[in-house]
Design an enzyme around this catalytic site. Sequence first.
Site, PDB file in Angstrom:
ATOM      1  N   ASN A  83       3.036   4.485   1.632  1.00 20.13           N
ATOM      2  CA  ASN A  83       3.779   4.809   2.856  1.00 20.13           C
ATOM      3  C   ASN A  83       4.281   3.578   3.597  1.00 20.13           C
ATOM      4  O   ASN A  83       4.279   3.539   4.822  1.00 20.13           O
ATOM      5  CB  ASN A  83       2.909   5.674   3.797  1.00 20.13           C
ATOM      6  CG  ASN A  83       2.480   6.963   3.123  1.00 20.13           C
ATOM      7  OD1 ASN A  83       3.192   7.483   2.272  1.00 20.13           O
ATOM      8  ND2 ASN A  83       1.324   7.457   3.486  1.00 20.13           N
ATOM      9  N   ALA A  84       4.702   2.580   2.831  1.00 20.55           N
ATOM     10  CA  ALA A  84       5.280   1.387   3.449  1.00 20.55           C
ATOM     11  C   ALA A  84       6.806   1.428   3.359  1.00 20.55           C
ATOM     12  O   ALA A  84       7.475   0.478   3.744  1.00 20.55           O
ATOM     13  CB  ALA A  84       4.752   0.127   2.775  1.00 20.55           C
TER      14      ALA A  84
ATOM     15  N   HIS B  73     -11.341  -1.697   6.817  1.00 24.74           N
ATOM     16  CA  HIS B  73     -11.548  -0.249   6.881  1.00 24.74           C
ATOM     17  C   HIS B  73     -11.633   0.373   5.491  1.00 24.74           C
ATOM     18  O   HIS B  73     -12.240   1.427   5.324  1.00 24.74           O
ATOM     19  CB  HIS B  73     -10.469   0.389   7.766  1.00 24.74           C
ATOM     20  CG  HIS B  73     -10.747   0.156   9.226  1.00 24.74           C
ATOM     21  ND1 HIS B  73      -9.890  -0.543  10.046  1.00 24.74           N
ATOM     22  CD2 HIS B  73     -11.835   0.490   9.970  1.00 24.74           C
ATOM     23  CE1 HIS B  73     -10.454  -0.625  11.268  1.00 24.74           C
ATOM     24  NE2 HIS B  73     -11.620  -0.023  11.233  1.00 24.74           N
TER      25      HIS B  73
ATOM     26  N   SER C 133      10.371   3.517  -1.309  1.00 19.17           N
ATOM     27  CA  SER C 133      11.513   4.291  -1.811  1.00 19.17           C
ATOM     28  C   SER C 133      12.724   4.112  -0.896  1.00 19.17           C
ATOM     29  O   SER C 133      13.864   4.088  -1.365  1.00 19.17           O
ATOM     30  CB  SER C 133      11.144   5.775  -1.902  1.00 19.17           C
ATOM     31  OG  SER C 133      10.042   5.938  -2.784  1.00 19.17           O
TER      32      SER C 133
ATOM     33  N   ASP D  47      11.199   2.744  -9.401  1.00 21.55           N
ATOM     34  CA  ASP D  47      10.162   3.170  -8.458  1.00 21.55           C
ATOM     35  C   ASP D  47       8.878   3.520  -9.220  1.00 21.55           C
ATOM     36  O   ASP D  47       8.910   3.741 -10.426  1.00 21.55           O
ATOM     37  CB  ASP D  47      10.658   4.402  -7.681  1.00 21.55           C
ATOM     38  CG  ASP D  47       9.985   4.531  -6.311  1.00 21.55           C
ATOM     39  OD1 ASP D  47       9.210   3.622  -5.937  1.00 21.55           O
ATOM     40  OD2 ASP D  47      10.244   5.537  -5.620  1.00 21.55           O
ATOM     41  N   GLU D  48       7.758   3.598  -8.510  1.00 26.55           N
ATOM     42  CA  GLU D  48       6.459   3.941  -9.108  1.00 26.55           C
ATOM     43  C   GLU D  48       6.084   2.978 -10.233  1.00 26.55           C
ATOM     44  O   GLU D  48       5.541   3.368 -11.275  1.00 26.55           O
ATOM     45  CB  GLU D  48       6.460   5.394  -9.633  1.00 26.55           C
ATOM     46  CG  GLU D  48       6.902   6.444  -8.623  1.00 26.55           C
ATOM     47  CD  GLU D  48       5.907   6.688  -7.492  1.00 26.55           C
ATOM     48  OE1 GLU D  48       4.838   6.032  -7.470  1.00 26.55           O
ATOM     49  OE2 GLU D  48       6.207   7.525  -6.625  1.00 26.55           O
TER      50      GLU D  48
ATOM     51  N   GLN E  23       3.785   0.966 -10.527  1.00 32.86           N
ATOM     52  CA  GLN E  23       2.352   0.853 -10.849  1.00 32.86           C
ATOM     53  C   GLN E  23       2.007   1.621 -12.125  1.00 32.86           C
ATOM     54  O   GLN E  23       1.024   1.328 -12.787  1.00 32.86           O
ATOM     55  CB  GLN E  23       1.478   1.335  -9.674  1.00 32.86           C
ATOM     56  CG  GLN E  23       1.498   2.816  -9.370  1.00 32.86           C
ATOM     57  CD  GLN E  23       2.637   3.234  -8.433  1.00 32.86           C
ATOM     58  OE1 GLN E  23       3.545   2.465  -8.173  1.00 32.86           O
ATOM     59  NE2 GLN E  23       2.561   4.452  -7.915  1.00 32.86           N
TER      60      GLN E  23
ATOM     61  N   CYS F 140      -6.456  -1.309   6.230  1.00 31.59           N
ATOM     62  CA  CYS F 140      -6.737  -2.730   6.043  1.00 31.59           C
ATOM     63  C   CYS F 140      -7.986  -2.871   5.169  1.00 31.59           C
ATOM     64  O   CYS F 140      -8.698  -1.902   4.907  1.00 31.59           O
ATOM     65  CB  CYS F 140      -6.940  -3.413   7.396  1.00 31.59           C
ATOM     66  SG  CYS F 140      -8.451  -2.917   8.229  1.00 31.59           S
TER      67      CYS F 140
ATOM     68  N   ALA G   7       0.871  -1.169   0.000  1.00 29.57           N
ATOM     69  CA  ALA G   7       0.000   0.000   0.000  1.00 29.57           C
ATOM     70  C   ALA G   7       0.917   1.231   0.000  1.00 29.57           C
ATOM     71  O   ALA G   7       2.105   1.120  -0.274  1.00 29.57           O
ATOM     72  CB  ALA G   7      -0.904  -0.036   1.226  1.00 29.57           C
TER      73      ALA G   7
HETATM   74 ZN   LIG Z   1      -8.045  -1.302   9.817  1.00 30.84          ZN
END
Ligand SMILES: [Zn+2]
Length: 192
Positions: free
Chosen positions: A12-13, A185, A16, A87-88, A90, A182, A10
């Site tokens: 901010n994991a 959510h 980079s 990077d990037e 996707q 997750c 996802a």
């Molecule tokens: Zn959650």
Amino acid sequence: MAKLYFYYSAMNAGKSTVLLQSAYNYREQGMQPLLFTAAIDDRFEQGKIASRIGINAQAETFTKQTNLFDIISKARSNTNLDCILLDEAQFLTEKQVYELSEVVDKLSIPVLAFGIRTDFKGQLFEGSKALLAWADKLIELKTVCHCGSKATMVIRIDEQGNPIREGEQIVIGGNSSYMSVCRKHFKEAVID
Ligand SMILES: [Zn+2]
């Protein structure tokens, strides 16, 4: 044997950060990595991969028109090239993922591609879909939802913090931002 690796997560994991650490490790061993990032990412100056923890490095850029196999072949004819760090990922097209697989299979250069798996609607990005299908190795980089569970999905939120359910897959600039959550959510924010 060179391999095609897809590091996915996802947002901010720390993708980079892992990429830049890998570049550092290669250079420390006297090897020469070539870095790429998408020209679409204008959060920082073009041609730079920046990590949220404050380290950065210059990188070549790619657009949807870039022929990655040609560029990498040319670069290799001028200098040693031991590894591609991209990077990037996707934002790659399916064709470009094929080109990267040719870099591995014909030039025997390992390719490490880093990208976000799904967009804010829970759909696979084109580059990620092709990499999930074609990569030799899939490595998940983990981050956590506000509830403490593993965050696997991304939601787009507006300035008031409300989830956005509609719109283009990629918005450049703009005032929305993204949050990793997750699946439970994600459903509560986007589907319910
Ligand atoms: Zn959650």
